[in-house]
Design an enzyme around this catalytic site. Sequence first.
Site, PDB file in Angstrom:
ATOM      1  CB  SER A  88      36.823  49.776 -14.274  1.00 32.61           C
ATOM      2  OG  SER A  88      37.867  50.460 -13.620  1.00 32.61           O
ATOM      3  CE  LYS A 126      31.159  45.525  -7.831  1.00 32.13           C
ATOM      4  NZ  LYS A 126      30.099  45.817  -8.769  1.00 32.13           N
ATOM      5  CB  SER A 135      26.316  49.237   0.850  1.00 33.97           C
ATOM      6  OG  SER A 135      25.639  48.015   0.660  1.00 33.97           O
ATOM      7  CE1 TYR A 165      31.549  47.082  -0.162  1.00 29.35           C
ATOM      8  CE2 TYR A 165      29.456  46.038   0.399  1.00 29.35           C
ATOM      9  CZ  TYR A 165      30.169  46.992  -0.309  1.00 29.35           C
ATOM     10  OH  TYR A 165      29.509  47.852  -1.158  1.00 29.35           O
ATOM     11  CE  LYS A 181      31.130  50.726   0.316  1.00 24.50           C
ATOM     12  NZ  LYS A 181      31.704  51.750  -0.557  1.00 24.50           N
ATOM     13  NE  ARG A 195      19.455  40.303  -0.988  1.00 23.86           N
ATOM     14  CZ  ARG A 195      19.071  39.283  -0.227  1.00 23.86           C
ATOM     15  NH1 ARG A 195      17.795  39.131   0.093  1.00 23.86           N
ATOM     16  NH2 ARG A 195      19.957  38.415   0.230  1.00 23.86           N
TER      17      ARG A 195
HETATM   18  P1  NAD Z   1      32.955  48.786  -9.466  1.00 25.80           P
HETATM   19  O1  NAD Z   1      33.983  47.845  -8.962  1.00 25.80           O
HETATM   20  O2  NAD Z   1      32.402  48.565 -10.834  1.00 25.80           O
HETATM   21  O3  NAD Z   1      33.509  50.290  -9.405  1.00 25.80           O
HETATM   22  C1  NAD Z   1      34.460  50.711  -8.454  1.00 25.80           C
HETATM   23  C2  NAD Z   1      35.580  51.388  -9.212  1.00 25.80           C
HETATM   24  O4  NAD Z   1      36.531  51.898  -8.286  1.00 25.80           O
HETATM   25  C3  NAD Z   1      36.327  50.464 -10.163  1.00 25.80           C
HETATM   26  O5  NAD Z   1      36.403  51.071 -11.438  1.00 25.80           O
HETATM   27  C4  NAD Z   1      37.705  50.302  -9.525  1.00 25.80           C
HETATM   28  O6  NAD Z   1      38.704  50.116 -10.506  1.00 25.80           O
HETATM   29  C5  NAD Z   1      37.840  51.603  -8.768  1.00 25.80           C
HETATM   30  N1  NAD Z   1      38.704  51.557  -7.587  1.00 25.80           N
HETATM   31  C6  NAD Z   1      38.696  50.658  -6.570  1.00 25.80           C
HETATM   32  N2  NAD Z   1      39.577  51.003  -5.632  1.00 25.80           N
HETATM   33  C7  NAD Z   1      40.175  52.147  -6.058  1.00 25.80           C
HETATM   34  C8  NAD Z   1      41.163  52.993  -5.513  1.00 25.80           C
HETATM   35  N3  NAD Z   1      41.755  52.719  -4.345  1.00 25.80           N
HETATM   36  N4  NAD Z   1      41.526  54.099  -6.204  1.00 25.80           N
HETATM   37  C9  NAD Z   1      40.949  54.380  -7.398  1.00 25.80           C
HETATM   38  N5  NAD Z   1      40.009  53.610  -7.963  1.00 25.80           N
HETATM   39  C10 NAD Z   1      39.626  52.509  -7.292  1.00 25.80           C
HETATM   40  O7  NAD Z   1      31.781  48.807  -8.384  1.00 25.80           O
HETATM   41  P2  NAD Z   1      30.357  49.536  -8.423  1.00 25.80           P
HETATM   42  O8  NAD Z   1      29.319  48.483  -8.397  1.00 25.80           O
HETATM   43  O9  NAD Z   1      30.318  50.564  -9.463  1.00 25.80           O
HETATM   44  O10 NAD Z   1      30.371  50.202  -6.977  1.00 25.80           O
HETATM   45  C11 NAD Z   1      30.738  51.555  -6.763  1.00 25.80           C
HETATM   46  C12 NAD Z   1      30.642  51.854  -5.286  1.00 25.80           C
HETATM   47  O11 NAD Z   1      29.317  51.593  -4.832  1.00 25.80           O
HETATM   48  C13 NAD Z   1      31.586  51.019  -4.412  1.00 25.80           C
HETATM   49  O12 NAD Z   1      32.091  51.834  -3.382  1.00 25.80           O
HETATM   50  C14 NAD Z   1      30.660  49.960  -3.850  1.00 25.80           C
HETATM   51  O13 NAD Z   1      31.103  49.486  -2.610  1.00 25.80           O
HETATM   52  C15 NAD Z   1      29.355  50.736  -3.710  1.00 25.80           C
HETATM   53  N6  NAD Z   1      28.157  49.871  -3.722  1.00 25.80           N
HETATM   54  C16 NAD Z   1      27.965  48.983  -4.751  1.00 25.80           C
HETATM   55  C17 NAD Z   1      26.854  48.142  -4.734  1.00 25.80           C
HETATM   56  C18 NAD Z   1      26.625  47.135  -5.843  1.00 25.80           C
HETATM   57  O14 NAD Z   1      25.892  46.178  -5.617  1.00 25.80           O
HETATM   58  N7  NAD Z   1      27.172  47.314  -7.037  1.00 25.80           N
HETATM   59  C19 NAD Z   1      25.938  48.210  -3.684  1.00 25.80           C
HETATM   60  C20 NAD Z   1      26.150  49.122  -2.669  1.00 25.80           C
HETATM   61  C21 NAD Z   1      27.280  49.959  -2.688  1.00 25.80           C
HETATM   62  N1  UFG Z   2      21.213  34.755  -5.876  1.00 21.23           N
HETATM   63  C1  UFG Z   2      20.952  33.502  -6.394  1.00 21.23           C
HETATM   64  N2  UFG Z   2      21.859  32.961  -7.263  1.00 21.23           N
HETATM   65  C2  UFG Z   2      22.993  33.603  -7.645  1.00 21.23           C
HETATM   66  C3  UFG Z   2      23.248  34.896  -7.123  1.00 21.23           C
HETATM   67  C4  UFG Z   2      22.335  35.432  -6.226  1.00 21.23           C
HETATM   68  O1  UFG Z   2      19.934  32.883  -6.077  1.00 21.23           O
HETATM   69  O2  UFG Z   2      23.781  33.050  -8.429  1.00 21.23           O
HETATM   70  C5  UFG Z   2      20.226  35.365  -4.961  1.00 21.23           C
HETATM   71  C6  UFG Z   2      20.786  35.674  -3.577  1.00 21.23           C
HETATM   72  O3  UFG Z   2      20.702  34.536  -2.746  1.00 21.23           O
HETATM   73  C7  UFG Z   2      19.886  36.822  -3.140  1.00 21.23           C
HETATM   74  C8  UFG Z   2      19.596  37.551  -4.458  1.00 21.23           C
HETATM   75  O4  UFG Z   2      19.833  36.598  -5.489  1.00 21.23           O
HETATM   76  O5  UFG Z   2      18.667  36.327  -2.648  1.00 21.23           O
HETATM   77  C9  UFG Z   2      20.476  38.762  -4.685  1.00 21.23           C
HETATM   78  O6  UFG Z   2      21.833  38.395  -4.550  1.00 21.23           O
HETATM   79  P1  UFG Z   2      23.031  39.324  -5.037  1.00 21.23           P
HETATM   80  O7  UFG Z   2      24.284  38.558  -4.815  1.00 21.23           O
HETATM   81  O8  UFG Z   2      22.763  39.828  -6.409  1.00 21.23           O
HETATM   82  O9  UFG Z   2      22.942  40.592  -4.080  1.00 21.23           O
HETATM   83  P2  UFG Z   2      22.987  40.702  -2.489  1.00 21.23           P
HETATM   84  O10 UFG Z   2      21.666  41.192  -2.035  1.00 21.23           O
HETATM   85  O11 UFG Z   2      23.489  39.472  -1.889  1.00 21.23           O
HETATM   86  O12 UFG Z   2      24.101  41.822  -2.264  1.00 21.23           O
HETATM   87  C10 UFG Z   2      24.213  43.001  -3.075  1.00 21.23           C
HETATM   88  C11 UFG Z   2      25.690  43.355  -3.235  1.00 21.23           C
HETATM   89  C12 UFG Z   2      26.281  43.783  -1.915  1.00 21.23           C
HETATM   90  C13 UFG Z   2      25.491  44.915  -1.359  1.00 21.23           C
HETATM   91  C14 UFG Z   2      24.040  44.558  -1.247  1.00 21.23           C
HETATM   92  C15 UFG Z   2      23.299  45.806  -0.865  1.00 21.23           C
HETATM   93  O13 UFG Z   2      26.394  42.239  -3.734  1.00 21.23           O
HETATM   94  O14 UFG Z   2      27.592  44.231  -2.120  1.00 21.23           O
HETATM   95  O15 UFG Z   2      23.534  44.085  -2.494  1.00 21.23           O
HETATM   96  O16 UFG Z   2      21.995  45.553  -0.608  1.00 21.23           O
HETATM   97  F1  UFG Z   2      25.953  45.240  -0.139  1.00 21.23           F
END
Ligand code: NAD
Ligand code: UFG
Length: 339
Positions: free
Chosen positions: A38, A86, A126, A150, A154, A232
């Site tokens: 970030s 993540k 997640s 990953y 979780k 999704r």
């Molecule tokens: P992100 O990477 O934008 O945010 C995570 C933040 O945590 C970052 O700012 C990073 O710098 C900070 N960070 C990482 N490790 C750290 C540590 N050890 N100490 C302090 N800071 C730390 O990701 P996001 O999309 O905002 O995701 C937030 C949470 O939600 C994560 O735990 C992720 O696994 C979970 N999550 C995300 C998604 C998704 O698709 N974005 C889906 C399901 C769950």
């Molecule tokens: N996809 C494409 N082209 C791309 C990227 C993605 O066709 O360039 C497709 C994928 O095959 C999938 C859909 O778009 O069918 C969504 O893909 P994402 O990569 O955006 O998301 P995922 O569902 O694979 O996974 C996301 C996060 C994971 C999280 C999960 C939770 O990346 O960390 O959602 O449901 F665990």
Amino acid sequence: MPKTILVTGGAGFIGSHTCVALAAAGYLPLVLDNLGNSDRRVLDRLARISGVAPEFIEGDVRDRAMLDRLFAERPIAGVIHFAGLKAVGDSVADPIGYYDNNVHGSFVLAAAMQAAGVRILIFSSSATVYGDPDSSPIPESAPLRPANPYGRSKLMVEQALGDLQRADASWRIGLLRYFNPVGAHETGLIGEHPQGRPNNLMPFVCQVAVGLRDQLAVHGGDYPTPDGTGVRDYVHVMDLAEGHVAALRHAESQPGLVTVNLGTGLGASVLDVVKAFERASGRKIAYHIGPRRPGDVPAYWGDPTLAQDTLGWRATRSLDAMCADSWRWQQGNPRGYEG
Ligand code: NAD
Ligand code: UFG
């Protein structure tokens, strides 16, 4: 007196949006982030949206001494724990790094909270804990079989926090299983800016629309879905942010542990997203159908009933709004917080 909520990972994508929702609900977010994924310039943007920037501490959740000081010095009422890594592919390549950050980091945080007497914890889980589900919509009672480190990180944290709450019934814990968070704050001031080539669909589509990438590779066109592309449950990040406030309020109202899906209950295909983005942006999204991406599940979406019944929360923003808000952010900030 507004209550202080420690937001680990609060400079990140979902954390920053949750800071906005917390401020709007009358809480004082206190951000702890190591800035590993970030940019501290998000804080100025948060000030522009909420009127005041959240206080920021640069640090790592695995630093127990720092956490002990923080809990001793601040009147922290509860913690929302986003900090973690993540990227599924990275977790396969570096499992110990992922377990260290996501699992060990959560354990250090929970131990520091236990010692400090802070008992409210909302955890970012997640939908990936479900793995390849038997059917959709997925209820929270579905089998848990994550398919990569990953996802297992979780699930391990979910299980450990369950044990902790059983050992000490005064804990108030929310395990939130997010589906696919996308979108940005409606001002376009904060959003998601992945480093390098985006793995996820929406950031990739945004970069094609703005001209940073030539075309989208659709990962598979032969899935057993209505148009052959993956399906999704995309959920607007501000809906998700408000879900955290709802979970916090629920935890304040009663001890215990709740595990809920945060999704819309609706499935959208890759081509549905492409079409919605074209409507929102007025731009054509060039794409080609490529091979399936290894490890992808054909289709899944969540059952949002329990979140509605227990937290009184449901997602209200449409796929069109997710695309319009993503586009506003992307257009205004093609290089993320660098401008
Ligand atoms: P992100 O990477 O934008 O945010 C995570 C933040 O945590 C970052 O700012 C990073 O710098 C900070 N960070 C990482 N490790 C750290 C540590 N050890 N100490 C302090 N800071 C730390 O990701 P996001 O999309 O905002 O995701 C937030 C949470 O939600 C994560 O735990 C992720 O696994 C979970 N999550 C995300 C998604 C998704 O698709 N974005 C889906 C399901 C769950
Ligand atoms: N996809 C494409 N082209 C791309 C990227 C993605 O066709 O360039 C497709 C994928 O095959 C999938 C859909 O778009 O069918 C969504 O893909 P994402 O990569 O955006 O998301 P995922 O569902 O694979 O996974 C996301 C996060 C994971 C999280 C999960 C939770 O990346 O960390 O959602 O449901 F665990």
